[in-house]
Design a protein around this motif. Structure first.
Motif, mmCIF file in Angstrom:
data_model
loop_
_atom_site.group_PDB
_atom_site.id
_atom_site.type_symbol
_atom_site.label_atom_id
_atom_site.label_comp_id
_atom_site.label_asym_id
_atom_site.label_seq_id
_atom_site.Cartn_x
_atom_site.Cartn_y
_atom_site.Cartn_z
ATOM 1 N N ALA B 90 0.898 -1.255 0.130
ATOM 2 C CA ALA B 90 -0.050 0.032 0.183
ATOM 3 C C ALA B 90 0.844 1.157 -0.024
ATOM 4 N N VAL B 91 2.009 1.195 0.831
ATOM 5 C CA VAL B 91 2.904 2.207 0.915
ATOM 6 C C VAL B 91 3.403 2.650 -0.423
ATOM 7 N N VAL B 92 4.239 1.628 -0.913
ATOM 8 C CA VAL B 92 4.748 1.610 -2.128
ATOM 9 C C VAL B 92 3.777 2.349 -3.435
ATOM 10 N N LEU B 93 2.734 1.620 -3.306
ATOM 11 C CA LEU B 93 1.628 2.011 -4.424
ATOM 12 C C LEU B 93 1.132 3.438 -4.273
ATOM 13 N N GLU B 94 1.011 3.902 -3.146
ATOM 14 C CA GLU B 94 0.520 5.358 -2.667
ATOM 15 C C GLU B 94 1.393 6.172 -2.917
ATOM 16 N N MET B 95 2.639 6.011 -2.581
ATOM 17 C CA MET B 95 3.721 6.995 -2.650
ATOM 18 C C MET B 95 3.883 7.082 -4.368
ATOM 19 N N GLY B 96 3.991 6.002 -4.920
ATOM 20 C CA GLY B 96 4.267 6.064 -6.442
ATOM 21 C C GLY B 96 3.304 6.743 -7.219
ATOM 22 N N PHE B 97 1.588 6.464 -7.139
ATOM 23 C CA PHE B 97 0.798 7.124 -7.616
ATOM 24 C C PHE B 97 0.657 8.652 -7.251
ATOM 25 N N GLY B 98 0.928 8.888 -5.877
ATOM 26 C CA GLY B 98 0.779 10.120 -5.029
ATOM 27 C C GLY B 98 1.889 11.156 -5.804
ATOM 28 N N LEU B 99 3.118 10.934 -6.022
ATOM 29 C CA LEU B 99 3.911 11.377 -6.362
ATOM 30 C C LEU B 99 3.654 11.733 -8.066
ATOM 31 N N LEU B 100 3.384 10.679 -8.745
ATOM 32 C CA LEU B 100 2.859 10.947 -10.252
ATOM 33 C C LEU B 100 1.968 11.991 -10.534
ATOM 34 N N ILE B 101 0.944 11.945 -9.581
ATOM 35 C CA ILE B 101 -0.301 12.945 -9.605
ATOM 36 C C ILE B 101 0.017 14.231 -9.473
ATOM 37 N N ALA B 102 1.130 14.241 -8.153
ATOM 38 C CA ALA B 102 1.407 15.515 -7.845
ATOM 39 C C ALA B 102 2.386 16.243 -8.802
ATOM 40 N N VAL B 103 3.308 15.517 -9.376
ATOM 41 C CA VAL B 103 4.159 16.067 -10.363
ATOM 42 C C VAL B 103 3.275 16.461 -11.586
ATOM 43 N N ALA B 201 18.896 23.976 -14.446
ATOM 44 C CA ALA B 201 19.226 22.598 -14.973
ATOM 45 C C ALA B 201 19.129 22.654 -16.425
ATOM 46 N N ARG B 202 18.121 23.393 -17.003
ATOM 47 C CA ARG B 202 17.470 23.262 -18.356
ATOM 48 C C ARG B 202 18.952 23.794 -19.121
ATOM 49 N N LEU B 209 13.599 13.848 -17.337
ATOM 50 C CA LEU B 209 14.112 12.796 -16.309
ATOM 51 C C LEU B 209 15.100 13.224 -15.418
ATOM 52 N N GLN B 210 16.109 13.873 -16.092
ATOM 53 C CA GLN B 210 17.497 14.345 -15.029
ATOM 54 C C GLN B 210 16.758 15.490 -14.369
ATOM 55 N N GLN B 211 15.951 16.258 -14.684
ATOM 56 C CA GLN B 211 15.234 17.543 -13.832
ATOM 57 C C GLN B 211 14.848 16.749 -12.746
ATOM 58 N N PHE B 212 13.970 15.860 -12.935
ATOM 59 C CA PHE B 212 13.002 15.139 -11.797
ATOM 60 C C PHE B 212 14.023 14.410 -10.874
ATOM 61 N N LEU B 213 15.126 13.805 -11.521
ATOM 62 C CA LEU B 213 16.026 12.975 -10.730
ATOM 63 C C LEU B 213 16.871 13.732 -9.774
ATOM 64 N N TYR B 214 17.378 14.935 -10.372
ATOM 65 C CA TYR B 214 18.441 15.928 -9.532
ATOM 66 C C TYR B 214 17.801 17.133 -9.064
ATOM 67 N N VAL B 215 16.679 17.589 -9.384
ATOM 68 C CA VAL B 215 16.296 18.904 -8.906
ATOM 69 C C VAL B 215 14.853 18.457 -8.127
ATOM 70 N N THR B 216 13.893 17.752 -8.741
ATOM 71 C CA THR B 216 12.702 17.569 -7.950
ATOM 72 C C THR B 216 12.887 16.688 -6.646
ATOM 73 N N LEU B 217 13.150 15.494 -6.920
ATOM 74 C CA LEU B 217 13.507 14.510 -6.058
ATOM 75 C C LEU B 217 14.250 15.085 -4.425
ATOM 76 N N PRO B 218 15.588 15.562 -4.821
ATOM 77 C CA PRO B 218 16.255 15.930 -3.665
ATOM 78 C C PRO B 218 15.500 17.162 -3.046
ATOM 79 N N ASN B 219 14.891 17.867 -3.758
ATOM 80 C CA ASN B 219 14.184 18.937 -2.965
ATOM 81 C C ASN B 219 12.771 18.644 -2.279
ATOM 82 N N ILE B 220 12.242 17.490 -2.505
ATOM 83 C CA ILE B 220 11.161 17.045 -2.012
ATOM 84 C C ILE B 220 11.520 15.669 -1.043
ATOM 85 N N LYS B 221 12.683 15.394 -0.858
ATOM 86 C CA LYS B 221 13.072 14.143 -0.045
ATOM 87 C C LYS B 221 12.539 13.950 1.087
ATOM 88 N N GLY B 222 12.606 15.280 2.048
ATOM 89 C CA GLY B 222 12.109 15.244 3.331
ATOM 90 C C GLY B 222 10.682 14.983 3.548
#
Lengths: 422, 298
Positions: B90-103, B201-202, B209-222
């Motif tokens: 449940a947590v993996v699926l919720e996190m995955g779908f939640g992140l996709l929809i949020a982005v 980054a651009r 994909l690189q923007q997502f991996l190196y800009v988005t994810l580190p910023n929302i890690k917490g």
């Protein structure tokens, strides 16, 4: 300088709120038989009842009593589990919340052992001859009355009229479990999309309760005369084999789906409780008493159908005990019981269930009357809730194929022996 | 003069400390009454054979008997396994779908507010309402979903009464209801990521994909860690949906720890045994939480 008074005020506010919370339970009214208060304000009574037709039929009869006795009655309608927990949780208070409670027979041993219910005989209540004796069996302990049978709940066999005719049977011809098996098999053979028989799933209690009549027909029972578990027995296994044969030409559903499936013609037969469905003359379904013979050649048994009569009692810590006795006598009176039929009630009185004018409109009550006269109660053991959880779960394992019958029943026997040994 | 100043300073410090303590007192008292008191009594009861109807005065100490019975109980073992598996999925699926929809919603130029409101609706519903609605839709007899599958000529299922489908059906319902919570938290976090970082980054030639991996994810890690923590704790306590829809069946395939505790502890009023189960569950949740908290702290 202003900081200290502020801190003190906050601490004081907390202390006052906590004190207020703590003292709220001690202001309950003490027991009194008087109706209404000195100021003319109506007395407040609270009833905890089973939801559905069981409690609602009783609730519908209350306005006349409220008016006559100047009382204001609050009714709480609960699910099976919540009702049990609600009564039990309130039982330990010196002065309880509930004046009248609805009780399932299977809780009787646990409740009387722990002094939850008031002794109705001591309060002046007694049964009259009109009440069906078999329904009062669970209400009496050591010749003392603790409960009164309010709603005549007993398992009956629901059938779809068309599918029954298609299988070549009339309702009167079904007098053995072999007939039920035959109808179920024929229905599935004629149309693989139809269910021959449906069993109820959802909880361990549902699974076990529906199976008990089949076990009785095979000459078995879940405990012996000393309340030792008897589930790993040839009788239990034979009954389970037949039950699985029925399941294999049907399925398992919850109660709403079962009724919908039989009435819509998707299923030929299923065991139900009268409160779930009220047949009408031109309706697609009806019910009969559960057969009392295993095969056509067997000797009929005295009692096979499972009694699930919803009884009413008065908690020992009821706030208005005398008034509660009056209320109990009122709802158990022949007139009120008769009137309850209009609200899907099922009285436990001969006079109501055999009344010709009633039978004109509700002919199925004759069937219910017959079933109530011969029903069998679940064992009266204080550990019944745990007992049913263990056995029902293991039966579910057998039905779903996650355990073999030998594995499941041997495990259940072991667990139940441990439970009853404590 | 100097001595007077020191005395005044000390007096002021003591006053400040007293004031701080005074301000903390109401909270401390509430915490003690509402949290510590029940926890201590639950722990205490877990070492007794306390049955609610028999009363605490008739209970006797049984030391670790409740814990031993619990760990030897086959139904409890099954419930623990179901809970752990359900929580992970449940947590993996919720996190995955939640992140996709949020982005996705964050990238919209128009209609963000409408999307946000609509997406939140499932989370606003009480769990019991959700369970009952899904039970009607998935009814094997009159449910709209089976009717639709029949219309398409596809096989139909007895969703809640079949050992092959019951667990997965509850998982889908839980994910459906809780994805909005993850979405909301991550969406709020995404809003705070500076656009200048994406521009930089651009300019450096980073793709989507690189923007997502190196800009988005580190910023929302917490926020991701916090979200996963909250969802893990909440999912571990899953009860209403299971209780309403399957009662832990069929054959125990949907039984969770809380459902087990309700059936074997609360329903049968064996609060001693139930308390032992509650303590085990609290310890398990604490272990999971500490793992996430450590990760979040870096």
């Amino acid at each position: 300088m202003k900081k200290r008074p502020l801190a003190l005020a906050l601490a004081l506010a907390t202390a006052v709120s906590l004190t207020a919370c703590g003292s709220s339970g001690g202001t309950s009214e003490t027991g009194s038989g008087d109706s209404g208060s000195a100021s003319g304000e109506p007395t407040k009574m609270t009833l905890i009842l089973r939801g559905g037709a069981y409690g609602e039929s009783l609730e519908a009869s209350l306005p006349a009593f409220e008016e006559e006795h100047n009382v204001d009655i609050e009714v709480m309608l609960m699910s099976f589990d919540d009702l049990h927990t609600g009564i039990a949780l309130d039982a330990v208070n010196d002065v309880g919340t509930y004046d009248l409670c609805m009780v399932d027979g299977s809780w009787m041993a646990e409740f009387t052992e722990n002094g939850v219910l008031a002794n109705l005989s001591e309060l002046g209540y007694s049964f009259d001859n009109d009440i069906i004796p078999a329904t009062t069996e669970i209400c009496i302990v050591d010749d003392e009355i603790y409960l009164a049978p309010y709603y005549g709940n007993v398992t009956v066999m629901m059938y779809n009229k068309q599918l029954l005719a298609d299988a070549g049977y009339t309702p009167e011809e079904i007098d053995s479990f072999a007939d039920v098996q035959d109808i179920a098999q024929k229905t599935r053979a004629a149309d693989p999309s139809k269910n021959g028989f449906l069993i109820r799933g959802g909880s361990a209690d549902n699974i076990l309760s529906d199976f008990l009549p089949h076990l009785v027909a095979h000459g078995g029972w879940v405990v012996d005369e000393n309340n030792n578990p008897t589930v790993d027995t040839p009788e239990f296994k034979a009954a389970m084999e037949d039950y699985l044969a029925l399941y294999n030409v049907g399925g398992t559903l919850d109660k709403d789906d079962i009724v919908a499936s039989v009435t819509s013609g998707e299923t030929a037969m299923a065991q139900i409780w009268p409160g779930w469905y009220t047949p009408t003359a031109d309706g697609p379904a009806d019910y009969i008493t559960i057969p009392t013979k295993l095969t056509d050649d067997s000797e009929p048994l005295d009692a096979v159908a499972l009694q699930g009569v919803w009884c009413i009692g008065i908690p020992d810590n009821a706030p208005h005990k005398e008034l509660a006795v009056e209320l109990l006598e009122y709802v158990m009176s022949p007139e009120v019981q008769l009137a309850s039929i209009e609200n899907d009630g099922v009285p436990c009185r001969y006079s109501c269930l055999t009344d010709p004018t009633v039978l004109e409109t509700y002919p199925h009550l004759e069937t219910v009357c017959g079933a109530l006269k011969t029903g069998v109660y679940r064992p009266a053991i204080a550990e019944w809730t745990e007992f049913t959880n263990i056995l029902g779960t293991e039966m579910d394992n057998i039905i779903q194929g996650t355990k073999t019958m030998d594995e499941a029943l041997s495990y259940a026997q072991e667990q139940l022996e441990q439970l009853m040994a404590v | 003069m100097k001595r007077n100043k020191t005395v005044k300073l000390r007096g002021a410090q003591t006053g400040t400390a007293r004031f701080g303590l005074g301000m903390l007192m109401p909270t401390m008292i509430l915490l003690l009454v509402m949290t510590a008191y029940p926890l201590i009594f639950t722990l205490l009861y877990s070492f007794t054979d306390y049955n609610y109807l028999r009363g605490a005065e008739n209970a006797s100490f049984v030391l670790f008997d409740n814990y031993l019975s619990l760990f030897q109980n086959g139904y409890f073992q099954q419930a623990v396994w179901n809970t752990v598996l359900f929580t992970i999925l449940a947590v993996v699926l919720e996190m995955g779908f939640g992140l996709l929809i949020a982005v996705f919603v964050n990238s919209l130029k128009r209609g963000q507010k409408v999307m946000r409101t609509l997406l939140l609706l499932p989370y606003l519903l009480p769990a019991v309402t959700v369970a009952l609605s899904w039970r009607m839709m998935l009814s094997a007899n009159y449910g709209i979903i089976n009717q639709f599958l029949e219309f398409l000529g596809l096989p139909v299922f007895n969703w809640f009464m079949d050992t092959h489908t019951a667990f997965w059906t509850i998982l889908v319902i839980d994910v459906w209801q809780n994805v909005p919570f993850v979405f909301l938290l991550l969406y709020a976090s995404l809003q705070s990521v500076s656009e200048s970082q994406y521009e930089a980054a651009r300019i450096d030639g980073a793709g989507v994909l690189q923007q997502f991996l190196y800009v988005t994810l580190p910023n929302i890690k917490g926020s991701l860690a916090l979200c996963a923590l909250l969802r893990t704790i909440d999912t571990f306590r899953l009860f209403e949906k299971v209780n309403v829809l399957t009662g832990g069946g069929p054959a125990g395939t949907t039984s969770t720890i809380t459902q087990f505790l309700y059936t074997y502890g609360i329903e049968s009023l064996n609060f001693g045994f139930g308390s032992a189960g509650a303590i085990v569950m609290t310890v398990l949740v604490l272990i999971l939480s500490s793992f996430y908290i450590k990760r979040a702290m870096g």
